[in-house]
Design an enzyme around this catalytic site. Structure first.
Site, mmCIF file in Angstrom:
data_model
loop_
_atom_site.group_PDB
_atom_site.id
_atom_site.type_symbol
_atom_site.label_atom_id
_atom_site.label_comp_id
_atom_site.label_asym_id
_atom_site.label_seq_id
_atom_site.Cartn_x
_atom_site.Cartn_y
_atom_site.Cartn_z
ATOM 1 N N GLU A 1 -14.036 40.239 45.218
ATOM 2 C CA GLU A 1 -15.115 39.265 45.440
ATOM 3 C C GLU A 1 -16.000 39.613 46.635
ATOM 4 O O GLU A 1 -16.021 38.908 47.637
ATOM 5 C CB GLU A 1 -14.514 37.863 45.633
ATOM 6 C CG GLU A 1 -13.912 37.293 44.374
ATOM 7 C CD GLU A 1 -14.958 36.741 43.391
ATOM 8 O OE1 GLU A 1 -16.158 36.991 43.573
ATOM 9 O OE2 GLU A 1 -14.532 36.077 42.429
ATOM 10 N N GLU B 1 -7.847 38.793 36.971
ATOM 11 C CA GLU B 1 -7.309 37.450 37.193
ATOM 12 C C GLU B 1 -7.572 36.672 35.920
ATOM 13 O O GLU B 1 -8.657 36.740 35.344
ATOM 14 C CB GLU B 1 -8.011 36.740 38.362
ATOM 15 C CG GLU B 1 -7.746 37.409 39.699
ATOM 16 C CD GLU B 1 -8.511 36.780 40.874
ATOM 17 O OE1 GLU B 1 -8.881 35.594 40.796
ATOM 18 O OE2 GLU B 1 -8.742 37.498 41.858
HETATM 19 C C1 IPT Z 1 -10.880 34.038 42.528
HETATM 20 C C2 IPT Z 1 -10.418 34.852 43.701
HETATM 21 O O1 IPT Z 1 -10.568 36.216 43.454
HETATM 22 C C3 IPT Z 1 -9.013 34.597 44.067
HETATM 23 O O2 IPT Z 1 -8.784 35.145 45.338
HETATM 24 C C4 IPT Z 1 -8.705 33.141 44.051
HETATM 25 O O3 IPT Z 1 -9.516 32.502 44.997
HETATM 26 C C5 IPT Z 1 -9.012 32.601 42.707
HETATM 27 O O4 IPT Z 1 -10.345 32.777 42.422
HETATM 28 C C6 IPT Z 1 -8.779 31.124 42.605
HETATM 29 O O5 IPT Z 1 -7.559 30.715 43.076
HETATM 30 S S1 IPT Z 1 -12.595 33.811 42.749
HETATM 31 C C7 IPT Z 1 -13.117 32.473 41.770
HETATM 32 C C8 IPT Z 1 -14.388 31.912 42.350
HETATM 33 C C9 IPT Z 1 -13.366 32.887 40.370
#
Ligand code: IPT
Length: 966
Positions: free
Chosen positions: A409, A485
């Site tokens: 990010e 993710e």
């Molecule tokens: C995404 C992040 O990469 C991760 O670190 C964590 O924050 C996750 O979200 C949520 O728990 S970023 C999100 C704005 C898609």
């Protein structure tokens, strides 16, 4: 201290691989002197002097995250949790004057072996530190989760060395370390003195590839002395730089993590290391490991400990990796920084595919339209490239790492490309990952986070939208797709994991994903009266914070599995077992990339209401990697079939492994059906009018409210229509307080405030016999939307059946939480037994691990103690018996779900921490006819249409159901 420098660390040695030499190491972990100051200006002067008097300082363990220690808390230190937003103004490279400074001092003696040359290594200091040894400044560390080494050969003496570290919580490099986690300063990883005379080996680079049964080995040794490399198990002895091809080598994979011990010897030392033969390539949009396409069944792993912060004892890391293996997880993304090196050793040994991610995230710049984003500003480039160089060099000898990730990010910027090029120049043998630049022009994987099922499917088919820059399109279309993710494991959920797995199975280009995230980051805290709870953002009085968004894991902070992990184990099953409806055959799909099924044994068992009545083993289940076969089940198993019975076939480990014992269950498949629903009663007793109310068989109704008040001597209050639930994190959506999603609609429609008014109560006497018909109109304050609920009660004298019919009128929000009936029971009912799905919770799009059978549990055991309380504990049943009160009560019906709690739903919804929940002495039972799915909207897509409970779509059987009480 220069806190606004954007440069890399100062005075540090060039990065190199980590290895252990016979020359020796001395740990400098232990009790150090410690003093916390609120700012640099307030910090004491002259602490670097050898004779500085630190006798009135506190002591702190090293390694430590100081905000979790009383010696720092007493002086105002506290954990701070923010996700994207920086807790200070976005004014790079400057940080606030209020900048906690932790001064650390240690006196130590050392052995002879360090006096002819030594290196001092800090494995991790958050955020930056100036380091002095014996009064002399060695330099400055930058890059919290990367090692910094200093040459101390000229300064070290046998006794009375004085090592001083001045650690600042904030510096310019805080702008590079905006990961979604607690801000926790300190010397949080090991400090080590390493004997390294000039003649010692400086660096090692093992290149061990594999293809088609042949291993290729070459080891680069940076040494002034001649060296030899020996792998005894393979009978190999080679010189540095020499390449050998080796037949009969076993390749390394997560399934079979074969490692060979190697020794590198010079005249002055011997280094032992472990080698895994592994080649990674991208071919036809797939990732091939040792020539086989692999699906990454991954999790994102942060480093967190509920008592120690970012310090994780090795034993904890070991047990959590075992826990991952036990749950069929084969891949880890080290979100969002290089992990403690122990993790990588263990990943090599236990078998995980690792994405090693650099310590880099600048997410908070996104809140300012990415203005002055460090990844796009030339002055930051040397520091960013240096971070990448340090990670790749530290970790380059781990076969588990198949991919380098630039960070997380950070938006887009040319410095990222420079980092990718740097990594490739050092090590061209691994893939490069970065998610934030969707054009993917300088990476080897097309990576996204939280993409919805339909978009992922398009990508699987190769028909996704074009890249922003058309020139990048052809490159991206040739890349494998990975979800770095997906499915956000926050609170109850994640819902919809199966749908992603089905896509990974179906489309070769979809090479898997990494659940967000492995671990909740709760901090163990106690109330004044000693009750324990897990704290989250805001609990330490942080003026800017992101609440419980830090509690989003498959396991709790102390590594207790949440239901999401139990479900994930089933979703990630490496073998699929399908039992035919008639119990005659078993279809086995081997989803491993490398392994046959020799390491497993298969057994079957048949169970009915009386318990297990037949069982046996299945001989000879041999299905090759990637294959499927249908086998006949033993005749005894087929013959065991009868009504109300369930057959379960289980695959277990046939012998002990490094991560589980023989007998450990890998997966299972079932057929059958526990308990048929009892037929509804026919009405053959009339309604009696008594002083206490209207009596129908064992049921007594209050004539004024139409509610059941007594059933066979049990004090009951119900049924009340319930269309709401205590919002889950996924119901609340990502922005918990502001843009509430599904639960916001419920709140506006006041579904939580629905109350009933008795409309009519009448006796019937029709073909089905005598009965009592009660219509209640349910509505919320201020609105003219209604649900008229008509319940026709009939009894055979012993049992009663409720025939329920709902009629909705008015305008409704797009979803209801449930269609359920609430009952409250007095009298100590505290145990439930049911036939249906169990033992764990299950919602329409979760509960993949729930199996058919007969279960029982205490009310306590039915609760899932989510850190922020929310709807939980629903289970599907055909028949449910409550006991522990007066007489046992049994409910039966076509598949219904139930949740039983010692507190009301309103109390559950209002609680902020698990300790806010206190039993009120009654059993609160909700019997659901329908429920909305869970989805994963706490970050990502909501409930899939198939699992939504849309009032506009309700018809027939959605609105009519039957329940029998006895
Ligand atoms: C995404 C992040 O990469 C991760 O670190 C964590 O924050 C996750 O979200 C949520 O728990 S970023 C999100 C704005 C898609």
């Amino acid at each position: 201290m220069d806190l606004s420098s954007v440069e890399p660390g100062v005075g540090t040695l060039p990065p190199r691989a980590r290895f252990r030499s016979s020359l020796g190491e001395q740990s400098l972990n232990g009790d150090w002197r410690f003093r916390l100051s609120p700012s640099l200006a307030a910090a004491p002067a002259g602490i670097e002097a050898e004779d500085y008097d630190d006798s009135d300082w506190d002591r702190i363990p090293v390694p430590s995250s100081w905000s979790l220690h009383d010696v720092a808390r007493r002086h105002g230190a506290a954990p701070i949790y923010t996700n994207v937003q920086f807790p200070f103004p976005l004014d790079p490279p400057f940080v606030p004057d209020e900048n906690p400074i932790g001064d650390h001092r240690l006196s130590f003696d050392t052995g002879e072996e360090f006096l002819s040359g030594a290196v001092l290594r800090f494995d991790g200091i958050d955020n930056t530190a100036d380091i002095w040894l014996n009064g002399e400044l060695l330099g400055t560390t930058r890059g919290s989760r990367l090692p910094s080494e200093f040459d101390v050969s000229h300064l070290l003496r046998p006794a009375g060395n004085v090592l001083v570290a001045r650690v600042a919580q904030w510096s310019a490099t805080s702008y590079l370390e905006d990961q979604d986690m607690w801000w926790l300063p300190g010397i949080f990883r090991d400090v080590t003195l390493i004997a390294r005379p000039d003649s010692a080996i400086r660096d090692l680079f093992v290149h061990a590839g594999y293809s088609d049964g042949t291993g290729t080995l070459r080891v680069e040794v940076d040494s002034s002395l001649p060296a030899t490399i020996a792998v005894d198990e393979l009978g190999v002895e080679i010189a540095p730089g020499q390449t050998v091809e080796l037949d009969h080598v076993t390749g390394w994979s997560a399934e079979e993590p074969k490692l060979y011990a190697a020794t590198i010897t010079t005249d002055v030392e011997q280094i032992t290391t472990k080698i895994g033969f592994r080649t990674v390539r991208v071919v036809d949009t797939q990732v091939l490991i040792n020539d086989r396409p692999v699906v990454f069944k991954g999790v994102n792993r942060h480093e967190h400990h509920p008592d120690l912060g970012r310090v994780i004892p090795r034993s904890v890391v070991e047990s959590e990796l075992r826990l991952m293996k036990q749950h069929n997880i084969n891949a880890i993304r080290t979100s969002h920084y290089p992990p403690h090196p122990d993790l990588l050793d263990l990943a090599d040994e236990l078998g995980f595919y690792v994405i090693d991610e650099c310590d880099l995230e600048t997410h908070g710049f996104g809140m300012n339209e990415w203005r002055r984003n460090p990844v796009a500003e030339p002055e930051w480039r040397p520091a960013l490239v240096e971070r990448m160089t340090r990670m790749v060099n530290r970790d380059k000898n781990h076969p588990s790492i198949f991919c380098w990730s630039l960070g997380n990010e950070c938006g887009t910027g040319d410095n990222l490309k420079a980092m990718a090029e740097t990594a490739r120049a050092i090590d061209g043998s691994r893939l490069i990952h970065y998610e934030g630049d969707w054009d993917s022009s300088y990476v080897d994987l097309y990576s996204r986070m939280y993409a919805a099922v339909d978009e992922v499917e398009k990508i699987g088919q190769g028909v996704e939208d074009q890249t922003t820059d058309p020139a990048a399109d052809a490159h991206r279309r040739a890349l494998p797709f990975i979800l770095c993710e997906y499915v956000h494991a926050m609170g109850n959920g994640p819902g919809g994991m199966t749908e992603y797995m089905e896509l990974f199975d179906k489309y070769p280009r979809l090479v898997g994903g990494f659940v967000w995230e492995w671990l909740e980051h709760g901090i163990r805290t106690h109330t004044d009266d000693g009750r324990e709870y897990f704290a989250y953002g805001g609990d330490f009085g942080e003026p800017v914070h992101d609440g419980n968004f830090v509690i989003d894991g498959l396991v709790s902070a102390d590594r207790e599995p949440r239901p999401g992990l139990i479900d994930l184990k089933k979703v990630y099953e490496p073998v699929k077992l399908e039992v035919a409806e008639d119990w005659s055959t078993l279809t086995v799909t081997n989803k491993y990339a490398f392994s046959g099924l020799d390491h497993l044994r298969f057994d079957w068992a048949a169970e009915d209401a009386e318990g297990r009545y037949a069982a046996g083993v299945l001989p000879g289940v041999a299905v090759g990697a990637g294959d499927r076969a249908t086998l006949a089940l033993p005749p005894e198993a087929t013959a065991a079939r009868h009504d109300g019975a369930v057959l379960t076939v289980t695959a277990r480990l046939a012998k002990d492994t490094a991560w589980a014992s023989e007998g450990h269950e890998i997966t299972w498949g079932q057929a059958g059906s526990p308990a048929a629903a009892a037929p509804p009663v026919t009405g053959d007793v009339p309604v009696e009018h008594t002083d206490a109310g209207l009596r129908l068989g064992p049921a007594l109704f209050d004539a004024a409210t139409g509610r059941l008040v007594d059933f066979g001597g049990a004090v009951v209050d119900g049924p009340r229509l319930n269309i709401w639930r205590a919002p889950t994190d996924n119901d609340n959506g990502m922005d918990h307080s502001v843009r509430r999603r599904v639960s916001g609609g419920w709140e506006r429609a006041r579904l939580d405030k629905f109350a009933g008014r008795l409309a009519t109560i009448a006796e019937v006497h029709d073909d089905a016999g005598p009965g009592l018909v009660i219509t209640t109109r349910y509505a919320a304050p201020s609105f003219d939307r209604f649900i008229d609920t008509t319940v026709t009660w009939r009894s055979d004298g012993r049992r009663v059946t409720a025939e329920v019919a709902l009629e909705l009128s008015g305008e409704w929000p797009p979803n209801l939480a449930r269609i359920g009936l609430d009952f409250a029971l007095d009298g100590g009912y505290d145990r439930l037994a049911w036939a249906g799905l169990g033992p764990g919770q299950q919602y329409p799009d979760t509960g993949q691990a729930a199996r058919l059978g007969y279960f029982s549990a205490s009310v306590d055991e039915l609760q899932v103690p989510y850190v922020r309380p929310q709807e939980n504990g629903s289970r599907q049943a055909k028949r449910l018996t409550l006991s522990g009160g007066g007489r046992d009560l049994t409910l039966s019906g076509d598949d219904f779900s139930f949740a039983a709690r010692p507190w009301s739903q309103a109390v559950l919804a209002a609680a902020e921490h698990a300790i806010d929940l206190e039993p009120d002495g009654r059993l609160h039972l909700t019997i659901d006819h329908r429920q909305q799915g869970i989805g994963t909207a706490s970050c990502g897509p909501g409930v899939l249409p198939a699992y939504a409970l849309d009032p506009a779509q309700l018809n027939g059987s959605d609105l009519n159901f039957t329940l029998t009480l006895e």
